[in-house]
Structures are given as C-alpha cells and as structure tokens.
Design a protein around this motif. Structure first.
Motif, PDB file in Angstrom:
ATOM      1  N   ARG A  99      36.482 -13.843  42.317  1.00  0.00           N
ATOM      2  CA  ARG A  99      36.724 -14.803  43.402  1.00  0.00           C
ATOM      3  C   ARG A  99      37.987 -14.462  44.180  1.00  0.00           C
ATOM      4  O   ARG A  99      38.929 -13.912  43.630  1.00  0.00           O
ATOM      5  CB  ARG A  99      36.873 -16.207  42.819  1.00  0.00           C
ATOM      6  N   PRO A 100      38.022 -14.818  45.460  1.00  0.00           N
ATOM      7  CA  PRO A 100      39.248 -14.571  46.229  1.00  0.00           C
ATOM      8  C   PRO A 100      40.394 -15.478  45.772  1.00  0.00           C
ATOM      9  O   PRO A 100      40.161 -16.522  45.169  1.00  0.00           O
ATOM     10  CB  PRO A 100      38.838 -14.887  47.660  1.00  0.00           C
ATOM     11  N   ILE A 101      41.595 -15.078  46.071  1.00  0.00           N
ATOM     12  CA  ILE A 101      42.777 -15.798  45.614  1.00  0.00           C
ATOM     13  C   ILE A 101      43.095 -16.986  46.510  1.00  0.00           C
ATOM     14  O   ILE A 101      43.628 -17.981  46.074  1.00  0.00           O
ATOM     15  CB  ILE A 101      43.985 -14.830  45.562  1.00  0.00           C
ATOM     16  N   ASP A 102      42.679 -16.901  47.748  1.00  0.00           N
ATOM     17  CA  ASP A 102      43.110 -17.848  48.775  1.00  0.00           C
ATOM     18  C   ASP A 102      42.903 -19.310  48.374  1.00  0.00           C
ATOM     19  O   ASP A 102      41.814 -19.719  48.007  1.00  0.00           O
ATOM     20  CB  ASP A 102      42.307 -17.555  50.045  1.00  0.00           C
ATOM     21  N   THR A 103      43.949 -20.107  48.407  1.00  0.00           N
ATOM     22  CA  THR A 103      43.809 -21.530  48.117  1.00  0.00           C
ATOM     23  C   THR A 103      43.541 -22.319  49.379  1.00  0.00           C
ATOM     24  O   THR A 103      43.290 -23.507  49.342  1.00  0.00           O
ATOM     25  CB  THR A 103      45.091 -22.099  47.497  1.00  0.00           C
ATOM     26  N   GLY A 104      43.647 -21.677  50.498  1.00  0.00           N
ATOM     27  CA  GLY A 104      43.404 -22.399  51.748  1.00  0.00           C
ATOM     28  C   GLY A 104      44.670 -23.019  52.299  1.00  0.00           C
ATOM     29  O   GLY A 104      44.678 -23.564  53.393  1.00  0.00           O
ATOM     30  N   GLY A 105      45.761 -22.961  51.532  1.00  0.00           N
ATOM     31  CA  GLY A 105      47.007 -23.567  52.014  1.00  0.00           C
ATOM     32  C   GLY A 105      47.732 -22.618  52.952  1.00  0.00           C
ATOM     33  O   GLY A 105      47.350 -21.468  53.121  1.00  0.00           O
ATOM     34  N   GLY A 106      48.789 -23.117  53.533  1.00  0.00           N
ATOM     35  CA  GLY A 106      49.599 -22.289  54.410  1.00  0.00           C
ATOM     36  C   GLY A 106      48.810 -21.788  55.603  1.00  0.00           C
ATOM     37  O   GLY A 106      48.917 -20.632  56.000  1.00  0.00           O
ATOM     38  N   LYS A 107      47.960 -22.666  56.137  1.00  0.00           N
ATOM     39  CA  LYS A 107      47.108 -22.282  57.274  1.00  0.00           C
ATOM     40  C   LYS A 107      47.954 -21.708  58.405  1.00  0.00           C
ATOM     41  O   LYS A 107      48.992 -22.247  58.747  1.00  0.00           O
ATOM     42  CB  LYS A 107      46.389 -23.526  57.814  1.00  0.00           C
ATOM     43  N   LYS A 108      47.464 -20.605  58.961  1.00  0.00           N
ATOM     44  CA  LYS A 108      48.226 -20.055  60.067  1.00  0.00           C
ATOM     45  C   LYS A 108      47.450 -20.171  61.371  1.00  0.00           C
ATOM     46  O   LYS A 108      46.238 -20.170  61.374  1.00  0.00           O
ATOM     47  CB  LYS A 108      48.574 -18.594  59.763  1.00  0.00           C
TER      48      LYS A 108
END
Lengths: 89, 659, 170
Positions: free
Chosen positions: C160-169
């Motif tokens: 699975r990817p690591i991305d938590t979805g936080g820190g949206k840019k």
C-alpha cells in the motif's frame, strides 16, 4: 422464555467471537448460574481469562452499568457487560 | 564520569536561534538535586529565565525539552520526554509529555536537555549527532507534513537510527494547539508546544547518539530495575493482557460502560455508537497485525506496548494508516457524535500529519457543532456542522489546519478563544479550564478527575494526577490505608479524594521529572507501596514493585527515600504554581466550567453533577495541604522556606506574589 | 548447538535487549555497544531485531584473514578474539544479517557470543521477540508454519502507498 443481553468486551469478544449475544434465562436464575452457562459454552480459555474470584483481580461484570453481587437474580432484559478492569488514557 | 551524578548524560544544550549559536553547558547540579530533571527542571528553567509578560509566539519565548535521570536506563517505561514553554493556547505555563525513544537517544548523544531561544531568520532544523550539533537549512521541508518531513530527515541522516521530532504545516500556519511529533507516532500534543517551535522557524530536531550512560551503583541498580519490571509484569491489571492487546482505545467501551465517556461535547456521558468506534472494532477490522496482537509497539524499555497500528484497506478512506489512541478516538468520535470509525481514524491521522493536538482539535469541532445546533454560531461555510456528521468533521480538520475560511480560522484558536470571539454565551458551551479544553473523561462521574482538572497547572488535564484508582475498583482497604477513606476508591464518592489527588499529583510530578511513564503509578499501580499493600491483603509472600526512591538513588547516587520523594513532587508542583502566579493564575482560575455543575441529562449517570460548593470545599482542603493561601491561591512564604526554595521565594517576594 | 531466534512479528521495539546486552557486557547503557540491534521502521510500525544467527557455514569466519573469529564448540557461538583482530571490517561486510557492529568511539567490534550459553537479552524480552534454543531441534515446526502463515497473510498490505492524505498541497 425471557432473555438477557450479554455484551463481551476486550479479550472476551475474541474468545466468544462476538460482541454481544442474547441468552435465554429461566425464572430465578442468578448471575452465578449465567456464568456457569457461559463457562460451559466457551470452555477452557474463557474460564481462564475470567479468573476465579469476582473481585478486583479478574473480570468486571456490570449489569445495567452497575456492579452487582454474584447472587444477583437476573431480570428479563438486563444488559450484562463482561470486561476486564484496566486503566489508560 | 563527567557529571557528579550517575544516570544523567551531564550536559545541557543551549540553542540561540537568532544568532545561530549553540552552547554545551555542564548540567546544573543544584537544579537536578531539587527538581531531578524533566518537568521539574523545565519549570525551574522557565521560572528563572522566562520574561512572564511576553507574547508566547514572540522570539523571546523559551522552549525546553528535557529527559530525566532514568531515561534510557533499562527501567520499565523509561522513554518519556518533557516539553515546556509558555503556551500560546492558554498563555500560562504549558507543557506536554511524549514517549518514543527520542529522549533516550538524546541522552546517548550526551545531552539531558535542550533549551531553545530566539527565532531563526529562515527555516532550519537542529541536527544532533553526538558532539556534532548544528543548525541546517530546512527550506525544503517547510510546509511538508509530519510523515514526509520525518522520512526525509531520516533519509538525510542515519536512516532508522535517526530519531526525529518534527512539527507539521498546521503549526507553521499558526494554529494555536499544535504538537511536536516524535518519531511519527508520539506527540507532545497539548498546550501548543509545536506552535512555539514553528514560531521559532525550527522545523525539526534530529537526534542520533552512540554514547554511553553510567549509573552510580550498577549492581544495586540492576536489582531494583528487575524488581520494577517484575512489579509491572505481575500487576493484576497488566496480567489481564488487555492493554497490550488493544492499547488505550480499550477505554472507549470501558468508559462507556462506566458512564464517563463524553458524548456530543459533554452533553451526555454514554454514547450509543461507542461499540462501533471501540478498540475491539479497531482490532477486528483494521489492525495490521494478527490478533491477539502479540506485539504492539512500545516506547523505550516498555513492556506495556500501548500503541496500536491499523490500516483502512478499502472504501472512502482507503490508505489511511497509522497508530491510534483513545483520546483521539473520543475527541473526533464520541465528542462529535460520530460513530464511523473510519472517519475518526482518518481525522486522527490527518491531525497527526498536520501536527495538531487531536484533543483540542476534536473539542473545537465538537464545540462548534453544539454552538451551531444551539443557534449561537452560524454555519457560514455551509459544512453541515451538526453532531454525527462525519464528513463535516473531517472537512473541519482540513480547514482548521489550513485556517481556511471563517470557521477554520476560528477553530485554529482552540475552543475557548474561539468562544470568546464568538461572544454571547458561547463560553458556557466550552469545557475549558485555564484556557485548555477538557479531555475525554466526564468529571461529573469521576470525581477525582474533576478536582484534578481544576487544579492542574497546565489547565484542564487528567495526567497531572491520573487518579485511575477510582476507576479500577481497588479494594477499600487500600483507600483507607493510603487516603484515609474506604470510599476513596469509589468512582462517585467525594471522600478521601483530596488526599488521593495530592498523592497522585506528587508522584505524577516525579514520574514526569525522571522520564518514566504515568501508567506506572496510574493505571497499573506497580509503584511502591501499592503492590505491598495488595500483597498483604492477599497474603502474598513475595511482592515486586517499582520503588522510585531506590531507583533514583541507585541510578544517580543521591540519597532519596520515599518521604523525600513525595517532598520533591510537592516542590515541583510548587515551582509550577510559582510560575503560574506570575502568569496571573489565582484561586478563581482553579475552577470547573459551568457545564460540569449542571446535572447530566440522560443515561445511567443521569442527575450527576460536580457542584461548585463541593469543589470549593475540596479546594480548601487541597490548598491547605499544598501550603497555598486559601483566598488568593498564592503560595505561602512558610511553605517555600519549608521546601528549601529560598531563591524562588526571593524572586516572588520582589514581585509581591507570595503571602 | 545454541541459537537465538528472532521473531520480528513479536518484537515491540522496546530496545530492552540492547540495553541489557550493553550493560551485561560493557557495564554501561549504550545501544551502540550492544550485540543486538533493533531496527525500528516507524512508518510501518514494525520492529526488527537483528543479531548473530551463528551460521553453520559462517561467511565471517571464512572472510577473517587473521582467524580472529572462531567457533566455541560448547555453545555453538562464533566468538571474536580482540587480540587477533586487525580491524579490517571484512566480517562486517560479508555478514548477510548486519549482525557485527563497530563502534567508532572505541574502535572495537561487537559480536554476540551467546553469553556462554545463557544470553542476557532473552531475560529481558517480555514478548518473545528473541528466544534462545539450546538445541535447535527443539525449535517447533508449528512455529515455523505460523511464521510463514503470518507472512503470507500480511503480504498484500505492505504494498500500500504511504500517503495519509495529510499536508494537502495546492
């Protein structure tokens, strides 16, 4: 036939493989009798985590959110919750 | 040994960010003798060096990060790190405590504590690699989330051997309740320590150490530590194995059963959806390790391993992953009336990645939901803010972190300051004490917790005492023996609670100051003399326990017995009070919010309240025992002399702040 | 025929073994001087204990030009004699587990010698992350089967990817 609801928390839910169930009771059945029924139903592992005495050292049983004596006579519709005593934060 | 006392690394790191200067000082001997380290030493440093009337986000504010004398020395649960500063959220003394192995690593690198002042002209991070300490450019990390920043820094340095303390984008945006996050999952969350760090343009602190720590009396030390480990391993609560299997989320169902789980911003104390956001649910559906989880994740030298890891595999929030704790679940879940664990878990990881305190963030959202429902606040951004709306809750987390639109910027102030700004009677709907919002335990049911909230030096907070004694149904004999009342162990009794709070508070000050975890004397009670008393009650011949006084003595070489230990705890509470009197804290601030004097409206605990008169009575007894003036709440001169705090007395006397 | 067994699925990463090892062997608390190393993979929540596997056909013994490494026939441990060691680091390079450590401060190699048949680390491991078997035949087959099952069950998750979805840019 009347029923009580038994809810299992923590490790009890793992042994019983369910979070709650409805158990039929007979007239004059005490908490002790109910526990015997559960012992018979879920066997060695359940008995082991339950501990021997119903004090502060083993399982915590509350009936309708209150701690009751082992000789408490069950009423239809009671909600019995079986858990351990833990702390955390 | 470079330092007279064992256990300590022996050096203090002073960082002046404005000038880019780094100084390595020898650890102050009188300070550790009186305050040990950690929370106690930090409070003393702030008392000595902090100008009280500054804006907390001014460059003059001081950020202290401290370990204790037994951090990283094999004792059970010795991975704690303490952070202290003037809080931007409450504008009084602020401090927070975190786990992980960052603190131990700092000591292996050779430093007990870091004192950070000034403000860097551009974003930097502090890199500590044994004696090589330098400030490095962090422009490429600014605006990055905790996850990205931590992993990037580990890559730049020594990989997994580098421990990282970082702040997230929310802190950079100036959200007032941001945390410093250690090694991704441990956060010094409360009172906005991260916001202070961001205001200094300090993105992260990386540590890696290859040094060694010595103890004063190795043979005896090993014996005491072994006794401590056995004490915790034989604790009845520990033996159930529940905490290790479920982690702190165990408290969701348990608190609900006991009737103290705050629901819909403390309107109720039982939540009908508790089961679907419980630790059991998390274990069954999202846990990344086989159940029963044989090994969760632990901080340094800890058998308790309370961190639980999980991952959402499918659905709207697929890919969400990380560790979860009870306070976060309660803040985003029951307090907001949300019974969708996936949304709660997602909000939790979002808050972590943004670097915000889950408790304050969840409380702000819950307060807004209630204010909108009561018609005091208008839902200007059309989010559909009302209890139970999971989508609105998740959206609010994004908005608060980015200070987006009106509600986002309001939420970034924290529930209390936002309510003041909203005006009308909005403050009556918050649960803040000294400006900090209340955690997930309703004091109308747990009375000891109620008194704790009122007196705690950093504002509403349970960890200043953690009187779990009343929740785990200790035998009444122990209550009688320790606190003079058999009813002390009853959740809803007021008897003996003041003495109980005093004892716990003294010990809590010690555990925080030596770098041990609160669970050892709250939750488990493996601490002397409780196992001994239990052993006597159950006729056990051999009893093991954690003896902090022996432990500190053997590690450092100081001579400390049980009575002196409690005295040091008392002194630490007093130095924090001294600091707080400078910030204007008086008796009127040791209160409970209006919400808690009103009876609970629904559920099995219906009708329970924490009346104001009762609190005043308890406060009188508490103040008398602490040696504080009953009317004003200032410390008495005689008490400071008794505690050998002459220099503090002189300072306070000049400012006319003693009685 | 003694051997330490490392169970990564049970390790909680508390690092008590590292401290116990360094204290037992060197009298100080220093993970950098421990024979065992816990690699804490924070983003996965995984902790992996790494130590000497006391290989039968040990590359370190073969690679050592001065025969500083030899096997203790009693305990089955491969032991390092500091007197013969010239510090060429060949053993470090060839060890497939990274179990031989080198501390820059004291210019000394650290190598697990099973504490003469009574390893200190296992005494402090509360979860069974490290276990000691005097006879390797004792090592239960069932445990091996469990490990393989655990590995297979967890296989798809680690992709699975690591991305938590936080820190949206923007």
């Amino acid at each position: 036939m009347t029923n009580v609801t038994v809810k299992y928390l923590m490790v009890f839910s793992q042994i019983t493989q369910k979070r709650k169930e409805v158990i039929p009771i007979s007239e004059g059945m005490t908490l002790q009798d109910l526990i015997e029924v559960l012992y018979a139903k879920y066997g060695r592992k359940f008995k082991k985590v339950f501990g021997k005495d119903l004090g502060h050292r083993s399982a915590l049983i509350t009936i309708n959110s209150e701690v009751k004596e082992i000789s408490y006579i069950l009423n239809p519709g009671d909600e019995i919750l079986i858990s351990h005593i833990v702390g955390g934060g | 040994m470079t330092f007279d006392y064992g256990g300590y690394a022996g050096k203090t790191l002073r960082v002046d960010l404005s000038k880019g200067k780094i100084l390595k000082e020898t650890q102050s001997k009188p300070r550790v003798e009186k305050y040990l380290g950690g929370r106690g030493a930090d409070a003393k440093i702030l008392f000595d060096e902090l100008e009280p009337n500054i804006n907390p986000l001014n460059s003059d504010n001081i950020l202290c990060i401290s370990t204790g004398p037994i951090t990283g020395l094999l004792g059970p649960t010795t991975g704690r790190i303490n952070v202290a500063t003037k809080s931007p959220l409450t504008e009084i003394y602020g401090n927070s405590n975190a786990g992980s192995d960052w603190g131990s690593e700092l000591k292996y690198a050779g430093y007990d504590n870091i004192i950070i002042k000034g403000k860097a002209p551009k974003p930097v991070y502090l890199c500590i690699d044994d004696e090589h300490v330098e400030l490095k450019d962090a422009a490429h990390l600014w605006r990055e989330g905790i996850f990205e920043a931590t992993l990037a820094l580990q890559e730049e340095q020594r990989g997994y051997d580098t421990k990282v303390a970082a702040i997230g984008p929310a802190a950079e945006n100036g959200v007032l309740f941001c945390s410093i996050i250690f090694n991704l999952w441990d956060s010094a969350g409360r009172t906005g320590t991260g916001t202070v760090m961001a205001s200094k343009n300090l993105k992260a602190i990386t540590v890696s150490g290859s040094g060694e720590l010595k103890v004063a009396d190795p043979d005896r030390y090993l014996e005491i530590v072994r006794d401590g480990w056995l004490g915790i391993l034989n604790d009845p609560g520990f033996l159930t194995g529940e905490h290790q299997a479920l982690g702190t989320p165990i408290c969701v169902n348990w608190g609900n059963a006991q009737g103290w789980l705050p629901t819909r911003n403390f309107r109720e104390t039982t939540f009908e959806g508790a089961d679907s956001i419980s630790g059991e649910e998390f274990r069954d559906k999202y846990s990344t390790r086989s159940s029963p989880i044989p090994g969760g994740r632990a901080c340094m030298s800890c058998p308790n391993r309370c961190k639980r890891f999980g991952r959402i595999e499918s659905g709207k929030y697929a890919g969400t992953r990380g560790a979860i704790e009870f306070e976060g679940i309660a803040a985003f879940g029951s307090k907001c009336g949300v019974s969708d664990l996936e949304a709660v878990f997602h909000a939790y990881t979002l808050a972590n990645d943004y670097g915000m305190d889950c408790v304050s963030c969840g409380n702000a959202i819950a307060t807004f939901m209630e204010l909108v429902e009561e018609g005091i606040l208008e839902d200007v951004d059309k989010l559909g803010l009302k209890f139970g709306n999971a989508d609105a809750m998740v959206e609010m987390v994004h908005r608060i972190a980015n200070k987006q639109d009106k509600l986002g910027s309001l939420g970034a102030l924290g529930a209390y300051k936002a309510a003041l700004k909203i005006g009308k009677n909005a403050v009556d709907y918050t649960t803040s004490i000294k400006g900090m919002d209340t955690i997930a335990c309703d004091p109308r049911v747990a009375k000891g917790f109620g008194l704790t909230y009122a007196i705690s030096s950093r504002g509403s907070d349970h960890l200043r005492t953690h009187v779990v004694f009343e929740m785990i149904r200790m035998p009444p004999e122990i209550g009688k023996e320790l606190f003079g009342s058999e009813k002390a162990c009853d959740l809803m009794s007021y008897d003996g609670k003041v003495r109980m709070v005093l004892w716990h508070e003294n010990l809590a000050a010690i555990t925080d100051s030596i770098g041990s975890c609160r669970f050892m004397h709250g939750s488990y009670y493996a601490q002397y003399p409780v196992p001994e008393l239990l052993g006597k009650l159950h006729n056990k011949k051999e009893v093991n326990s954690i003896k902090y006084h022996d432990w500190i003595s053997a590690a450092t070489g100081m001579k400390i017995d049980y009575k002196k230990l409690l005295d040091i705890g008392h002194r630490i509470v007093n130095i924090e009070r001294a600091l707080n009197t400078r910030f204007g804290i008086r008796r009127k601030d040791d209160m409970l919010p209006k919400k808690f004097s009103e009876p609970i409206k629904k559920g099995p605990r219906k009708g329970q309240s924490f009346p104001k008169e009762q609190l005043e009575k308890m406060l009188d007894e508490y103040y008398t025992n602490r040696g504080w003036d009953l009317k004003t709440g200032l410390i008495k001169k005689s008490e400071l002399i008794k505690l050998d705090m002459k220099e503090v007395l002189d300072d306070l006397d000049k400012e006319n702040l003693v009685k | 025929m003694g051997k330490l067994i490392f169970n990564y699925e049970r390790c909680t990463g508390c690092r008590a073994c590292e401290l116990a090892c360094s204290f037992h062997k060197e009298g100080v608390f220093a993970p950098s001087k421990s024979r065992i190393k816990i690699v804490r993979i924070d983003e996965e929540g995984l902790d992996i204990p790494i130590g000497c596997e006391q290989c039968d056909n040990a590359p370190c013994i073969t690679a050592c030009p001065t025969r500083a490494l030899s096997r203790n026939t009693e305990t089955n441990a491969i032991v390092l004699s500091p007197d013969f060691c010239i510090g060429c680091k060949q053993c470090m390079v060839v060890c497939p587990f990274g179990a031989i450590h080198f501390n820059e401060n004291r210019k000394i190699f650290y190598k697990c010698d099973l504490c003469d048949g009574s390893p200190e680390c296992i005494k402090w491991c509360v979860t069974g992350g490290i276990e000691y078997y005097e006879e390797i035949e004792e090592f239960p087959k069932r445990k091996s089967a469990d490990r393989i099952q655990h590995f297979l069950l967890n296989l798809p998750k680690s992709t699975r990817p690591i991305d938590t979805g936080g820190g949206k840019k923007e």
